[in-house]
Design a protein around this motif. Structure first.
Motif, short mmCIF file in Angstrom:
data_model
loop_
_atom_site.label_atom_id
_atom_site.label_comp_id
_atom_site.label_asym_id
_atom_site.label_seq_id
_atom_site.Cartn_x
_atom_site.Cartn_y
_atom_site.Cartn_z
N THR A 145 0.82 -1.20 0.00
CA THR A 145 0.00 0.00 0.00
C THR A 145 0.86 1.26 0.00
N ALA A 146 1.88 1.27 0.83
CA ALA A 146 2.79 2.42 0.88
C ALA A 146 3.47 2.62 -0.48
N ASP A 147 3.97 1.55 -1.06
CA ASP A 147 4.62 1.66 -2.36
C ASP A 147 3.64 2.09 -3.45
N SER A 148 2.40 1.62 -3.36
CA SER A 148 1.39 2.01 -4.35
C SER A 148 1.09 3.50 -4.29
N TYR A 149 1.04 4.07 -3.10
CA TYR A 149 0.83 5.51 -2.99
C TYR A 149 1.96 6.26 -3.69
N ARG A 184 3.81 5.10 -6.20
CA ARG A 184 3.65 4.88 -7.64
C ARG A 184 2.55 5.80 -8.19
N ILE A 185 1.45 5.91 -7.46
CA ILE A 185 0.35 6.78 -7.89
C ILE A 185 0.83 8.21 -7.98
N ALA A 186 1.58 8.65 -6.99
CA ALA A 186 2.11 10.02 -6.99
C ALA A 186 3.03 10.24 -8.19
N GLY A 187 3.87 9.27 -8.50
CA GLY A 187 4.75 9.37 -9.68
C GLY A 187 3.96 9.45 -10.97
N PHE A 188 2.92 8.65 -11.07
CA PHE A 188 2.04 8.70 -12.24
C PHE A 188 1.38 10.07 -12.35
N VAL A 240 9.70 -6.65 7.34
CA VAL A 240 9.08 -5.36 7.64
C VAL A 240 9.90 -4.56 8.65
N ASP A 241 9.98 -3.29 8.37
CA ASP A 241 10.61 -2.32 9.25
C ASP A 241 9.51 -1.28 9.51
N VAL A 242 8.84 -1.37 10.66
CA VAL A 242 7.67 -0.53 10.92
C VAL A 242 7.99 0.96 10.75
N PRO A 243 9.08 1.48 11.32
CA PRO A 243 9.38 2.90 11.08
C PRO A 243 9.56 3.20 9.58
N GLY A 244 10.14 2.26 8.85
CA GLY A 244 10.33 2.45 7.41
C GLY A 244 9.00 2.49 6.67
N VAL A 245 8.07 1.62 7.05
CA VAL A 245 6.74 1.62 6.42
C VAL A 245 6.04 2.94 6.72
N LEU A 246 6.12 3.39 7.96
CA LEU A 246 5.49 4.66 8.32
C LEU A 246 6.10 5.81 7.54
N GLU A 247 7.40 5.77 7.34
CA GLU A 247 8.06 6.81 6.56
C GLU A 247 7.60 6.78 5.11
N ARG A 248 7.46 5.58 4.54
CA ARG A 248 6.98 5.46 3.15
C ARG A 248 5.55 5.96 3.02
N LEU A 249 4.72 5.65 4.02
CA LEU A 249 3.34 6.14 3.99
C LEU A 249 3.30 7.66 4.07
N SER A 250 4.14 8.23 4.92
CA SER A 250 4.22 9.70 5.02
C SER A 250 4.71 10.31 3.72
N SER A 251 5.70 9.68 3.11
CA SER A 251 6.21 10.17 1.82
C SER A 251 5.13 10.12 0.75
N ALA A 289 3.64 13.22 -1.26
CA ALA A 289 3.72 13.23 -2.72
C ALA A 289 2.34 13.39 -3.35
N LEU A 290 1.32 12.82 -2.72
CA LEU A 290 -0.03 12.93 -3.27
C LEU A 290 -0.65 14.30 -3.06
N SER A 291 0.02 15.16 -2.31
CA SER A 291 -0.52 16.50 -2.09
C SER A 291 -0.64 17.28 -3.39
N LEU A 292 0.06 16.83 -4.44
CA LEU A 292 -0.04 17.50 -5.73
C LEU A 292 -1.43 17.38 -6.34
N LEU A 293 -2.25 16.47 -5.82
CA LEU A 293 -3.63 16.37 -6.29
C LEU A 293 -4.35 17.71 -6.16
N ALA A 294 -4.07 18.42 -5.09
CA ALA A 294 -4.73 19.71 -4.84
C ALA A 294 -4.36 20.76 -5.88
#
Length: 149
Positions: free
Chosen positions: A23-27, A29-33, A82-93, A97-102
């Motif tokens: 899910t984190a990686d997909s977000y 990828r979506i932002a890159g698209f 899994v590295d929980v802090p790493g996953v949280l960082e990816r989700l935050s990133s 990145a998705l803020s460009l939707l606005a």
């Protein structure tokens, strides 16, 4: 993180950890698209333009065709990796990145991305419709994690 998510067995080892990583990686990828697609000009009816940046470099926009996940469903997504802090960082990133939707204009949202340029892109759906489908898909992944936690 090692709880199994029913119906998500194709994602690494099928655990909450695997689904969270996916899910984190997909977000991201979506932002890159979106970043690549936001550069596209409104295409003439029946025609799609590849952004100048990609034409100049001989590249196409990032791809994520229906059913394709560039092999990331294999062994990469597992509870033991899994590295929980790493996953949280990816989700935050991904969130950042998705803020460009606005910043997307109505004109950009009304353009139909080229067929096969990313998941849910069929050359007919507008960027707005594609984004809605992508985020709906992400919502299903989150619902699957919530169901077992």
């Amino acid at each position: 993180m090692s709880l199994r998510c029913p119906g998500r067995e194709k994602l690494g080892d099928g655990t909450v950890a695997a689904l969270a990583l996916h899910t984190a990686d997909s977000y991201l990828r979506i932002a890159g698209f979106l970043q690549a697609t936001s550069r596209m000009r409104a295409a003439l009816p029946g025609r799609h333009r590849v952004p100048r940046l990609f034409r100049a470099r001989g590249h196409a926009p990032p791809r994520h065709a229906e059913g394709s996940h560039e092999g990331t469903h294999d062994g990469d997504y597992t509870a033991k990796n899994v590295d929980v802090p790493g996953v949280l960082e990816r989700l935050s990133s991904g969130r950042d990145a998705l803020s460009l939707l606005a910043d997307l204009t109505d004109e950009q949202l009304d353009v139909a991305p080229p067929n096969g340029s990313f998941r849910f892109c069929d050359g007919q759906r507008t960027l707005e419709q594609v984004v809605a489908s992508l985020l709906n898909h992400q919502g299903h992944q989150i619902d699957a994690m919530k169901a077992v936690t």
